[in-house]
Design an enzyme around this catalytic site. Sequence first.
Site, PDB file in Angstrom:
ATOM      1  N   SER A  68       0.825  -1.206   0.000  1.00  0.00           N
ATOM      2  CA  SER A  68       0.000   0.000   0.000  1.00  0.00           C
ATOM      3  C   SER A  68       0.863   1.262   0.000  1.00  0.00           C
ATOM      4  O   SER A  68       1.833   1.358   0.754  1.00  0.00           O
ATOM      5  CB  SER A  68      -0.903   0.001   1.225  1.00  0.00           C
ATOM      6  OG  SER A  68      -1.714   1.144   1.212  1.00  0.00           O
ATOM      7  N   LYS A  92      -3.448   2.287  -2.396  1.00  0.00           N
ATOM      8  CA  LYS A  92      -3.095   3.311  -1.417  1.00  0.00           C
ATOM      9  C   LYS A  92      -4.166   3.273  -0.318  1.00  0.00           C
ATOM     10  O   LYS A  92      -5.328   2.971  -0.602  1.00  0.00           O
ATOM     11  CB  LYS A  92      -3.114   4.677  -2.124  1.00  0.00           C
ATOM     12  CG  LYS A  92      -2.904   5.867  -1.216  1.00  0.00           C
ATOM     13  CD  LYS A  92      -1.466   5.985  -0.784  1.00  0.00           C
ATOM     14  CE  LYS A  92      -1.322   6.960   0.378  1.00  0.00           C
ATOM     15  NZ  LYS A  92       0.009   6.855   1.014  1.00  0.00           N
ATOM     16  N   SER A  93      -3.828   3.581   0.919  1.00  0.00           N
ATOM     17  CA  SER A  93      -4.847   3.607   1.974  1.00  0.00           C
ATOM     18  C   SER A  93      -5.817   4.756   1.717  1.00  0.00           C
ATOM     19  O   SER A  93      -5.403   5.914   1.592  1.00  0.00           O
ATOM     20  CB  SER A  93      -4.207   3.772   3.346  1.00  0.00           C
ATOM     21  OG  SER A  93      -3.434   2.638   3.658  1.00  0.00           O
ATOM     22  N   LEU A 114      -0.800   9.971   4.363  1.00  0.00           N
ATOM     23  CA  LEU A 114      -1.982   9.365   3.745  1.00  0.00           C
ATOM     24  C   LEU A 114      -2.717  10.263   2.743  1.00  0.00           C
ATOM     25  O   LEU A 114      -3.931  10.444   2.850  1.00  0.00           O
ATOM     26  CB  LEU A 114      -2.964   8.882   4.831  1.00  0.00           C
ATOM     27  CG  LEU A 114      -2.409   7.835   5.797  1.00  0.00           C
ATOM     28  CD1 LEU A 114      -3.365   7.594   6.966  1.00  0.00           C
ATOM     29  CD2 LEU A 114      -2.110   6.519   5.088  1.00  0.00           C
ATOM     30  N   CYS A 131       0.018   2.973  10.168  1.00  0.00           N
ATOM     31  CA  CYS A 131       0.792   4.100   9.656  1.00  0.00           C
ATOM     32  C   CYS A 131       1.376   4.880  10.845  1.00  0.00           C
ATOM     33  O   CYS A 131       0.647   5.237  11.763  1.00  0.00           O
ATOM     34  CB  CYS A 131      -0.086   5.007   8.808  1.00  0.00           C
ATOM     35  SG  CYS A 131       0.820   6.364   8.086  1.00  0.00           S
ATOM     36  N   LYS A 153      -3.267  -4.866   8.748  1.00  0.00           N
ATOM     37  CA  LYS A 153      -1.835  -4.563   8.598  1.00  0.00           C
ATOM     38  C   LYS A 153      -1.314  -3.917   9.871  1.00  0.00           C
ATOM     39  O   LYS A 153      -1.817  -2.879  10.305  1.00  0.00           O
ATOM     40  CB  LYS A 153      -1.615  -3.638   7.404  1.00  0.00           C
ATOM     41  CG  LYS A 153      -0.139  -3.363   7.145  1.00  0.00           C
ATOM     42  CD  LYS A 153       0.062  -2.622   5.856  1.00  0.00           C
ATOM     43  CE  LYS A 153       1.509  -2.270   5.619  1.00  0.00           C
ATOM     44  NZ  LYS A 153       1.657  -1.427   4.425  1.00  0.00           N
ATOM     45  N   THR A 196       5.889   0.762   8.272  1.00  0.00           N
ATOM     46  CA  THR A 196       7.202   1.378   8.489  1.00  0.00           C
ATOM     47  C   THR A 196       7.525   1.564   9.980  1.00  0.00           C
ATOM     48  O   THR A 196       6.627   1.593  10.821  1.00  0.00           O
ATOM     49  CB  THR A 196       7.256   2.752   7.805  1.00  0.00           C
ATOM     50  OG1 THR A 196       6.144   3.520   8.251  1.00  0.00           O
ATOM     51  CG2 THR A 196       7.187   2.609   6.294  1.00  0.00           C
ATOM     52  N   GLY A 204       8.267  -5.577   4.031  1.00  0.00           N
ATOM     53  CA  GLY A 204       9.326  -4.800   4.672  1.00  0.00           C
ATOM     54  C   GLY A 204      10.680  -5.176   4.103  1.00  0.00           C
ATOM     55  O   GLY A 204      11.228  -6.228   4.423  1.00  0.00           O
TER      56      GLY A 204
HETATM   57  C1  LIG Z   1       5.938   6.404   0.134  1.00  0.00           C
HETATM   58  C2  LIG Z   1       5.279   5.354   0.987  1.00  0.00           C
HETATM   59  C3  LIG Z   1       3.898   5.432   1.207  1.00  0.00           C
HETATM   60  C4  LIG Z   1       3.255   4.478   1.994  1.00  0.00           C
HETATM   61  N1  LIG Z   1       1.897   4.563   2.181  1.00  0.00           N
HETATM   62  C5  LIG Z   1       1.251   3.585   2.871  1.00  0.00           C
HETATM   63  C6  LIG Z   1      -0.171   3.588   3.004  1.00  0.00           C
HETATM   64  O1  LIG Z   1      -0.877   4.467   2.482  1.00  0.00           O
HETATM   65  N2  LIG Z   1      -0.755   2.593   3.693  1.00  0.00           N
HETATM   66  C7  LIG Z   1      -0.041   1.574   4.285  1.00  0.00           C
HETATM   67  O2  LIG Z   1      -0.633   0.683   4.883  1.00  0.00           O
HETATM   68  N3  LIG Z   1       1.306   1.539   4.162  1.00  0.00           N
HETATM   69  C8  LIG Z   1       1.970   2.513   3.472  1.00  0.00           C
HETATM   70  N4  LIG Z   1       3.344   2.450   3.335  1.00  0.00           N
HETATM   71  C9  LIG Z   1       4.084   1.344   3.953  1.00  0.00           C
HETATM   72  C10 LIG Z   1       4.352   0.222   2.944  1.00  0.00           C
HETATM   73  O3  LIG Z   1       3.145  -0.334   2.462  1.00  0.00           O
HETATM   74  C11 LIG Z   1       5.201  -0.892   3.565  1.00  0.00           C
HETATM   75  O4  LIG Z   1       4.502  -1.457   4.653  1.00  0.00           O
HETATM   76  C12 LIG Z   1       6.555  -0.398   4.050  1.00  0.00           C
HETATM   77  O5  LIG Z   1       7.079   0.560   3.161  1.00  0.00           O
HETATM   78  C13 LIG Z   1       7.571  -1.523   4.224  1.00  0.00           C
HETATM   79  O6  LIG Z   1       7.792  -2.191   3.007  1.00  0.00           O
HETATM   80  P1  LIG Z   1       9.039  -1.881   2.034  1.00  0.00           P
HETATM   81  O7  LIG Z   1      10.265  -1.924   2.871  1.00  0.00           O
HETATM   82  O8  LIG Z   1       8.969  -2.952   0.988  1.00  0.00           O
HETATM   83  O9  LIG Z   1       8.806  -0.517   1.502  1.00  0.00           O
HETATM   84  C14 LIG Z   1       4.009   3.414   2.574  1.00  0.00           C
HETATM   85  C15 LIG Z   1       5.385   3.349   2.340  1.00  0.00           C
HETATM   86  C16 LIG Z   1       6.032   4.290   1.566  1.00  0.00           C
HETATM   87  C17 LIG Z   1       7.507   4.174   1.336  1.00  0.00           C
END
Ligand SMILES: Cc1cc2nc3c(=O)[nH]c(=O)nc-3n(C[C@H](O)[C@H](O)[C@H](O)COP(=O)(O)O)c2cc1C
Lengths: 301, 254
Positions: free
Chosen positions: A21, A45-46, A73, A127, A162, A190, A240
Amino acid sequence: MVSLKTDVGSISLENPGMIASGIMDETGKSLVRVLRSGAGAAVTKSIGLEPKPGHDNPCFMEVRGGYVNAMGLPNPGIELFREEMEEAVKEGKIIGSIYGAGPEDFSKLAARMEDYGACAVELNLSCPHAKGYGMEVGTDPAMVKAIVSAVKSSVSIPVWAKLTPNTHILTQIGLAVQEAGGDAVVAINTLKAMVISPEFARPIMSNKFCGLSGEAVKPVGVRAIYDLATVLDIPLVGVGGISNWRDAAEYIMAGASAFQVGSAVGTEGLCVFKNINEGLSAFMEEYGYGSIRSMVGAAHE
Amino acid sequence: MSDTVRIKQIIDEAYDTKTFVFDWDAEVRPGQFIMIWIPGTDEIPMSVSGISDTTKSITVKAIGDATKRLHEYKVGDRLTIRGPYGNGFDLKSRNILIIGGGVGTAAIMPAVVETGADTIIAARSDRDLIMLDTARKHAANLWIATDDGSAGFHGNAVQLMNEKLKEKSYDYVISCGPEVMLYFMFKACQDADQDCQLSLERYMKCGAGVCGCCVMDDKRICKDGPVFTRDQIAQLTEFGVSRRDACGRVVKFR
Ligand SMILES: Cc1cc2nc3c(=O)[nH]c(=O)nc-3n(C[C@H](O)[C@H](O)[C@H](O)COP(=O)(O)O)c2cc1C
Ligand SMILES: Cc1cc2nc3c(=O)[nH]c(=O)nc-3n(C[C@H](O)[C@H](O)[C@H](O)COP(=O)(O)OP(=O)(O)OC[C@H]3O[C@@H](n4cnc5c(N)ncnc54)[C@H](O)[C@@H]3O)c2cc1C
Ligand code: FES
């Protein structure tokens, strides 16, 4: 021939990787592009009840080992998201990610996502930088239980939760999801973080706090999935720091039935899905794993 | 990763436009951009308007909070930047016609310096023309167009381009400018079967191809662009028609 097919509960996926997302998933056309690049499904996207511009810039930067972001968000709101979903669901499986302040918000949003054709909903309980949302509602097991129960009774599609790694009671929260009838747990979002500019003596992000993602968070995510797998019976989705087949294999062996890729779309490009699929197949072939299922949780023995 | 750099020189280009030169030894290709943080206001995208081994520059038109604040900066002040981002122009051929419209001239100037190709600079009036000295020094031929006829050709960039394409054939047209200008330039290139590479613009947050907020159709302007070929642009249904705001809502141009 090995098969990359996998199931997350009743959802079956041709390939085990999904877009996480928040990454290239705010519009119908970019969701379609992701699906065509070798992802088994795409998480949106959320989306919330109202349009939201997110936090001001700066809200993103590269750090060693990954990215930090405090997007806050941004999204067009559930009403306008109908058009994007219409375009995307024709092409493949879409999981609707939603965020809200409590059970009522989540239920309303989930019902709309179901109407729009989402094959499952993913509740953003994690988030780390949105006041009143995300992690602020997702670190209280009673609240998590109330939200998941409410959503379960308002939709018939699977409900995924999540979770955030920013807690010492991750497994309790996972159990709350399971007890409320949740169909899967997705981990991790994150890690709460901050970057400071020495030259300007202030935090760089407009929101001050942000979330760390990418390579650096992978060991935390793998540990989270391993911990959750020891207490939960419902399927897990790992996310992650996944950028290649080895990372994906780690999560699967920790207990994940499928995985999501976020930051690596920035560093590797969208070919990351194809590369992971090819790498996983070759590994499974060589090491005698006939299916993803036979690898799930292998590291627990 | 971000870098903090010192402003070395400031050049007044026009009543509302300044060039800031700073020490930065990063490798940058013509057509790429950087994200600039102006503490207390915003972080915004800016094309790199000058490229030498040790210094780079940006050329900024003061239109809102962040750019007006930037115009108050003095030599010696520090900027925090990240990048470079984007794909940049393909400059394999030197037989090209380069066209800058308004502050979009900043984005094409490194291509003029690198190739020495024929160049058109267009603006509303003579007081809006920028970077003429650099263009004069490097371009084989420099032609100017102003909408009100106060300098050079009386007419817009697309009209002057059409004139020049009648006189000489080019492998490519390279251009950056306001989207309406690029839209009509694209149409004219299609009609004349003229290849082109246009640098497009959208609202940006990450700049790095991650957040998806800058998409036009399924292309990220920051990562898949900002420079697109004629064939790629022909696939973009939103080009010249609509953009998205910070929430991701569609905003129609007309
Ligand atoms: C730019 C950006 C925007 C994100 N927006 C959301 C979001 O809207 N909703 C959500 O649940 N996670 C969001 N995340 C978290 C990611 O879905 C994911 O859980 C996190 O980045 C870890 O995975 P990765 O290391 O592969 O990036 C976002 C991450 C990034 C980098
Ligand atoms: C790839 C790229 C290269 C650019 N190169 C130059 C350049 O070389 N010189 C130059 O003067 N300008 C350039 N711009 C435009 C410049 O980024 C905007 O004019 C600037 O952000 C305005 O900020 P502001 O706070 O002063 O104005 P505001 O009042 O905040 O905004 C005015 C308008 O600027 C645009 N804008 C604001 N923030 C952003 C953002 N984060 N991303 C994209 N657009 C934004 C919007 O269209 C907005 O309506 C470029 C833009 C892009 C996307
Ligand atoms: S600005 Fe984030 S993808 Fe382009």
